[in-house]
Design a protein around this motif. Structure first.
Motif, PDB file in Angstrom:
ATOM      1  N   ALA A  17     -28.592   7.653-102.141  1.00 52.63           N
ATOM      2  CA  ALA A  17     -29.302   7.328-100.905  1.00 52.63           C
ATOM      3  C   ALA A  17     -30.169   6.080-101.072  1.00 52.63           C
ATOM      4  O   ALA A  17     -30.275   5.268-100.151  1.00 52.63           O
ATOM      5  N   ILE A  18     -30.757   5.913-102.236  1.00 56.01           N
ATOM      6  CA  ILE A  18     -31.619   4.749-102.473  1.00 56.01           C
ATOM      7  C   ILE A  18     -30.803   3.467-102.536  1.00 56.01           C
ATOM      8  O   ILE A  18     -31.178   2.463-101.940  1.00 56.01           O
ATOM      9  N   VAL A  19     -29.683   3.495-103.259  1.00 57.23           N
ATOM     10  CA  VAL A  19     -28.873   2.277-103.403  1.00 57.23           C
ATOM     11  C   VAL A  19     -27.808   2.155-102.312  1.00 57.23           C
ATOM     12  O   VAL A  19     -27.101   1.164-102.251  1.00 57.23           O
ATOM     13  N   TRP A  20     -27.688   3.147-101.462  1.00 56.28           N
ATOM     14  CA  TRP A  20     -26.796   3.176-100.307  1.00 56.28           C
ATOM     15  C   TRP A  20     -25.345   2.969-100.723  1.00 56.28           C
ATOM     16  O   TRP A  20     -24.645   2.081-100.249  1.00 56.28           O
ATOM     17  N   MET A  25     -22.368   9.677-103.449  1.00 52.64           N
ATOM     18  CA  MET A  25     -22.619  10.761-102.490  1.00 52.64           C
ATOM     19  C   MET A  25     -21.394  11.654-102.366  1.00 52.64           C
ATOM     20  O   MET A  25     -21.517  12.878-102.278  1.00 52.64           O
ATOM     21  N   LEU A  26     -20.213  11.068-102.381  1.00 51.63           N
ATOM     22  CA  LEU A  26     -18.990  11.862-102.339  1.00 51.63           C
ATOM     23  C   LEU A  26     -18.852  12.707-103.600  1.00 51.63           C
ATOM     24  O   LEU A  26     -18.489  13.887-103.533  1.00 51.63           O
ATOM     25  N   ILE A  27     -19.158  12.125-104.751  1.00 50.03           N
ATOM     26  CA  ILE A  27     -19.127  12.875-106.011  1.00 50.03           C
ATOM     27  C   ILE A  27     -20.117  14.028-105.961  1.00 50.03           C
ATOM     28  O   ILE A  27     -19.806  15.147-106.381  1.00 50.03           O
ATOM     29  N   THR A  28     -21.305  13.781-105.430  1.00 46.69           N
ATOM     30  CA  THR A  28     -22.310  14.839-105.292  1.00 46.69           C
ATOM     31  C   THR A  28     -21.803  15.971-104.418  1.00 46.69           C
ATOM     32  O   THR A  28     -21.961  17.146-104.749  1.00 46.69           O
ATOM     33  N   LEU A  29     -21.203  15.621-103.299  1.00 50.22           N
ATOM     34  CA  LEU A  29     -20.688  16.642-102.385  1.00 50.22           C
ATOM     35  C   LEU A  29     -19.599  17.482-103.049  1.00 50.22           C
ATOM     36  O   LEU A  29     -19.635  18.712-102.999  1.00 50.22           O
ATOM     37  N   CYS A  60     -23.347  14.988 -94.063  1.00 47.91           N
ATOM     38  CA  CYS A  60     -23.852  14.088 -93.021  1.00 47.91           C
ATOM     39  C   CYS A  60     -24.253  12.739 -93.598  1.00 47.91           C
ATOM     40  O   CYS A  60     -23.997  11.694 -92.995  1.00 47.91           O
ATOM     41  N   SER A  61     -24.862  12.740 -94.765  1.00 48.94           N
ATOM     42  CA  SER A  61     -25.251  11.495 -95.415  1.00 48.94           C
ATOM     43  C   SER A  61     -24.036  10.663 -95.767  1.00 48.94           C
ATOM     44  O   SER A  61     -24.019   9.445 -95.566  1.00 48.94           O
ATOM     45  N   ALA A  66     -20.541   6.005 -94.499  1.00 44.79           N
ATOM     46  CA  ALA A  66     -19.215   5.483 -94.176  1.00 44.79           C
ATOM     47  C   ALA A  66     -19.240   4.748 -92.836  1.00 44.79           C
ATOM     48  O   ALA A  66     -18.630   3.683 -92.701  1.00 44.79           O
ATOM     49  N   GLN A  67     -19.954   5.271 -91.857  1.00 43.54           N
ATOM     50  CA  GLN A  67     -20.049   4.615 -90.554  1.00 43.54           C
ATOM     51  C   GLN A  67     -20.798   3.295 -90.664  1.00 43.54           C
ATOM     52  O   GLN A  67     -20.412   2.301 -90.062  1.00 43.54           O
ATOM     53  N   LYS A  68     -21.852   3.284 -91.433  1.00 41.71           N
ATOM     54  CA  LYS A  68     -22.642   2.064 -91.620  1.00 41.71           C
ATOM     55  C   LYS A  68     -21.796   0.996 -92.300  1.00 41.71           C
ATOM     56  O   LYS A  68     -21.854  -0.174 -91.950  1.00 41.71           O
ATOM     57  N   LYS A  69     -20.991   1.385 -93.270  1.00 45.36           N
ATOM     58  CA  LYS A  69     -20.128   0.453 -93.991  1.00 45.36           C
ATOM     59  C   LYS A  69     -19.101  -0.151 -93.037  1.00 45.36           C
ATOM     60  O   LYS A  69     -18.849  -1.346 -93.076  1.00 45.36           O
ATOM     61  N   GLN A  70     -18.507   0.666 -92.163  1.00 46.01           N
ATOM     62  CA  GLN A  70     -17.514   0.168 -91.225  1.00 46.01           C
ATOM     63  C   GLN A  70     -18.123  -0.813 -90.231  1.00 46.01           C
ATOM     64  O   GLN A  70     -17.504  -1.794 -89.853  1.00 46.01           O
TER      65      GLN A  70
END
Length: 76
Positions: A17-20, A25-29, A60-61, A66-70
């Motif tokens: 989340a800090i480095v965006w 995040m996918l690995i965490t999920l 959700c994160s 992913a939306q922000k990247k697109q």
């Protein structure tokens, strides 16, 4: 076992989340999913059921990232 399955993924999610970055995040999920589902459903209702909420927040994160990247990629 608790450190490996709950605390380390939480730290990885915090760093993600800090480095965006989406990949951590996918690995965490994926890392948290089996143990989280077990905790959320094994002893219902209990304080461990809140871990299901944490899994939803991880998801959700990841979707938000992913939306922000697109949106930030230039269209050619």
């Amino acid at each position: 076992m608790i450190v490996l399955m709950l605390i380390l993924p939480a730290y990885l999610a915090l760093v993600s989340a800090i480095v965006w970055r989406r990949l951590p995040m996918l690995i965490t999920l994926i890392w948290s999913l089996p143990f989280g589902i077990y905790l959320a459903l094994a002893a219902f209702p209990s304080i461990w059921s809140l871990f299901g909420v944490v899994l939803l927040l991880y998801l959700c994160s990841f979707i938000r990232m992913a939306q922000k990247k697109q949106r930030s990629e230039p269209k050619h």
